[in-house]
Design a protein around this motif. Structure first.
Motif, PDB file in Angstrom:
ATOM      1  N   PRO A 152     -10.309   8.955 -10.375  1.00  0.00           N
ATOM      2  CA  PRO A 152     -10.439   7.955  -9.525  1.00  0.00           C
ATOM      3  C   PRO A 152     -11.149   7.886  -7.939  1.00  0.00           C
ATOM      4  O   PRO A 152     -11.823   7.110  -7.627  1.00  0.00           O
ATOM      5  N   PHE A 153     -10.999   9.021  -7.457  1.00  0.00           N
ATOM      6  CA  PHE A 153     -11.669   9.382  -6.090  1.00  0.00           C
ATOM      7  C   PHE A 153     -13.301   9.375  -6.349  1.00  0.00           C
ATOM      8  O   PHE A 153     -13.737   8.723  -5.459  1.00  0.00           O
ATOM      9  N   LEU A 154     -13.376   9.697  -7.451  1.00  0.00           N
ATOM     10  CA  LEU A 154     -15.035   9.746  -7.593  1.00  0.00           C
ATOM     11  C   LEU A 154     -15.512   8.311  -7.764  1.00  0.00           C
ATOM     12  O   LEU A 154     -16.441   7.875  -7.105  1.00  0.00           O
ATOM     13  N   ASN A 192      -0.644   8.144  -0.737  1.00  0.00           N
ATOM     14  CA  ASN A 192      -1.485   9.241  -0.202  1.00  0.00           C
ATOM     15  C   ASN A 192      -2.883   9.134  -0.516  1.00  0.00           C
ATOM     16  O   ASN A 192      -3.789   9.640   0.057  1.00  0.00           O
ATOM     17  N   ALA A 193      -2.896   8.723  -2.090  1.00  0.00           N
ATOM     18  CA  ALA A 193      -4.216   8.763  -2.446  1.00  0.00           C
ATOM     19  C   ALA A 193      -5.276   7.744  -1.821  1.00  0.00           C
ATOM     20  O   ALA A 193      -6.299   7.810  -1.651  1.00  0.00           O
ATOM     21  N   VAL A 194      -4.439   6.590  -1.207  1.00  0.00           N
ATOM     22  CA  VAL A 194      -5.156   5.554  -0.627  1.00  0.00           C
ATOM     23  C   VAL A 194      -5.728   5.996   0.564  1.00  0.00           C
ATOM     24  O   VAL A 194      -6.931   5.880   1.305  1.00  0.00           O
ATOM     25  N   PHE A 195      -4.842   6.708   1.179  1.00  0.00           N
ATOM     26  CA  PHE A 195      -5.483   7.330   2.746  1.00  0.00           C
ATOM     27  C   PHE A 195      -6.341   8.403   2.581  1.00  0.00           C
ATOM     28  O   PHE A 195      -7.248   8.184   3.142  1.00  0.00           O
ATOM     29  N   VAL A 196      -6.478   9.117   1.489  1.00  0.00           N
ATOM     30  CA  VAL A 196      -7.533  10.051   1.373  1.00  0.00           C
ATOM     31  C   VAL A 196      -8.637   9.188   0.908  1.00  0.00           C
ATOM     32  O   VAL A 196      -9.855   9.693   1.578  1.00  0.00           O
ATOM     33  N   SER A 197      -8.707   8.201   0.086  1.00  0.00           N
ATOM     34  CA  SER A 197     -10.003   7.606  -0.172  1.00  0.00           C
ATOM     35  C   SER A 197     -10.522   6.761   1.076  1.00  0.00           C
ATOM     36  O   SER A 197     -11.759   6.676   1.231  1.00  0.00           O
ATOM     37  N   VAL A 198      -9.900   6.305   2.051  1.00  0.00           N
ATOM     38  CA  VAL A 198     -10.192   5.725   3.121  1.00  0.00           C
ATOM     39  C   VAL A 198     -10.812   6.574   4.237  1.00  0.00           C
ATOM     40  O   VAL A 198     -11.860   6.234   4.867  1.00  0.00           O
ATOM     41  N   ILE A 199     -10.084   7.669   4.295  1.00  0.00           N
ATOM     42  CA  ILE A 199     -10.665   8.875   5.256  1.00  0.00           C
ATOM     43  C   ILE A 199     -12.080   9.218   4.840  1.00  0.00           C
ATOM     44  O   ILE A 199     -12.729   9.276   5.673  1.00  0.00           O
ATOM     45  N   MET A 200     -12.203   9.513   3.472  1.00  0.00           N
ATOM     46  CA  MET A 200     -13.579   9.914   2.858  1.00  0.00           C
ATOM     47  C   MET A 200     -14.543   9.138   3.159  1.00  0.00           C
ATOM     48  O   MET A 200     -15.567   9.284   3.520  1.00  0.00           O
TER      49      MET A 200
END
Length: 308
Positions: A63-65, A254-262
Motif C-alpha cells: 500500500p505505501f507504494l 500509524n501507516a496513515v501517519f507514515v504515508s502523509v509524512i513521506m
C-alpha cells in the motif's frame, strides 16, 4: 508524540551543523557537491541495500507504494492542467513545474526522516522506487520529446534507470529479501560501514544548501507557478496521500501517519538540475526547492497534531 519531536530534533540539529559548515566554509566551496555525490553513488545505495535486505518485501511493494505513486501522479496531473489552461505554459515548462510539485526529496531528507521520525528507513523505499524507476524516467522522456533533443525509446529509458545506483542498491536488497539471501560477513560488514556514512552526509549537505537561500528574489515572471507548485507539494499531495491511505487502502493510524509524512517531504533538489539541463523552468524549480525545503520540516511537525 515525544518520539516524533525527538526525531525531528535530531534531523534539524545535523542540518544546523551543515548550515554552520557551509557558512564557515570549513570544508571548502565544493563540499556540498562532494557530499551529494558521495551519498548518491556510494553511501545511499549501500544504505538502501542493507535496509531492504532485512525488510518485508510486502511492505515495500504494498500500500505505501500505491499511496506514493497515486498521490504523486495526481499532483503532477493537476499542476499540468492548471498551468496549461490557466497560465498558458508550454509542455516543457509545465512538466518541470509538475516535477517540482510532486517529486519529494526521498533520499537526502526522506531517509533520515524515515529513520529518526518514522522509526524504519524502509518507509522511504517505496517512494524512492516509484520516483527513480518509473516517474522520473517518464517525465524525462516527455521533456526529451518536447524539446526534441534526441529520440527516447522504452529500452533507453530502461537502461538509464538501471544505471541509477540507488535503483541498483534497492533492487539488490529486495532480491535478497525475497529469496532470504544473506551476504557473507566479510562482505556485509563493509557495506554496513559505508551505509553508516549516508545519513550524516545527506543532512550536512542539506544544511550547506540552505546557506544564502533567497526564494522568490528573482521570480522571472513565474511567481504564480512557484507558489502553486509549493502549495501543491506541501498541502495538496499530503492531503491526497491521507485520503488514499484512509479511504482507499484503509491503513491503520500509524501507516496513515507514515504515508502523509513521506508525501509532505520537500521538492527533490535534483529537479533544479533537470531544469538547468533543459534550460526551462529554472527559476521555478530553484524557488520551489528552496521554499519547500525551508517550510516542509516545520510543517511536518504539525502532522501528528492534525492526525491526533
Amino acid at each position: 508524540m515525544n518520539g516524533v519531536l525527538s526525531g525531528f530534533a535530531v534531523v534539524w540539529t545535523v542540518i544546523a551543523v551543515g548550515y554552520f559548515v557551509g557558512r564557515t566554509g570549513v570544508l571548502g566551496e565544493n563540499a556540498r557537491y562532494v557530499l551529494n555525490r558521495l551519498t548518491f553513488f556510494v553511501a545511499s545505495p549501500a544504505l538502501l541495500f542493507t535496509t531492504l535486505a532485512d525488510s518485508d518485501p510486502a511492505s515495500v511493494l504494498g500500500p505505501f507504494l500505491g499511496v506514493a505513486a497515486i498521490s504523486s501522479l495526481a499532483t503532477a496531473i493537476v499542476f499540468v492542467l492548471v498551468t496549461r489552461w490557466w497560465l498558458r505554459r508550454d509542455l516543457t515548462e509545465s512538466t518541470i513545474g509538475a516535477m517540482s510539485a510532486s517529486t519529494v526529496n526521498s533520499a537526502n531528507l526522506g531517509l533520515p526522516i524515515a529513520l529518526y521520525v518514522l522509526g524504519d528507513m524502509a518507509h522511504a523505499a517505496p517512494v524512492i522506487l516509484w520516483q527513480l524507476a518509473l516517474f522520473s524516467p517518464v517525465c524525462l522522456a516527455i521533456l526529451d520529446a518536447s524539446t526534441s533533443r534526441h529520440r527516447t525509446t522504452v529500452l533507453s529509458m530502461f537502461i538509464q534507470t538501471l544505471k541509477n545506483p540507488m535503483i541498483v542498491g534497492s533492487l539488490a536488497g529486495l532480491v535478497c529479501a525475497l529469496f532470504d539471501l544473506e551476504l557473507p560477513q566479510p562482505l556485509a560488514d563493509p557495506i554496513e560501514l559505508i551505509a553508516g556514512a549516508s545519513i550524516p552526509a545527506m543532512l550536512i549537505a542539506f544544511g550547506i544548501s540552505l546557506v544564502g537561500s533567497k526564494p522568490l528574489e528573482a521570480s522571472g515572471g513565474r511567481r504564480a507557478d512557484t507558489l502553486l507548485a509549493t502549495g501543491m507539494k506541501l498541502f495538496f499531495q499530503p492531503v491526497v496521500a491521507w485520503a488514499l491511505a484512509v479511504w482507499v487502502f484503509r491503513l491503520d493510524s500509524n501507516a496513515v501517519f507514515v504515508s502523509v509524512i513521506m508525501a509532505a517531504l520537500p521538492t527533490a533538489q535534483n529537479i533544479f538540475v533537470t531544469a538547468s539541463r533543459y534550460e526551462r523552468g529554472v527559476v521555478l524549480a530553484k524557488d520551489t526547492v528552496l521554499l519547500t525545503t525551508i517550510v516542509a520540516v516545520p510543517a511536518m511537525m504539525l502532522v501528528p497534531l492534525l492526525l491526533a
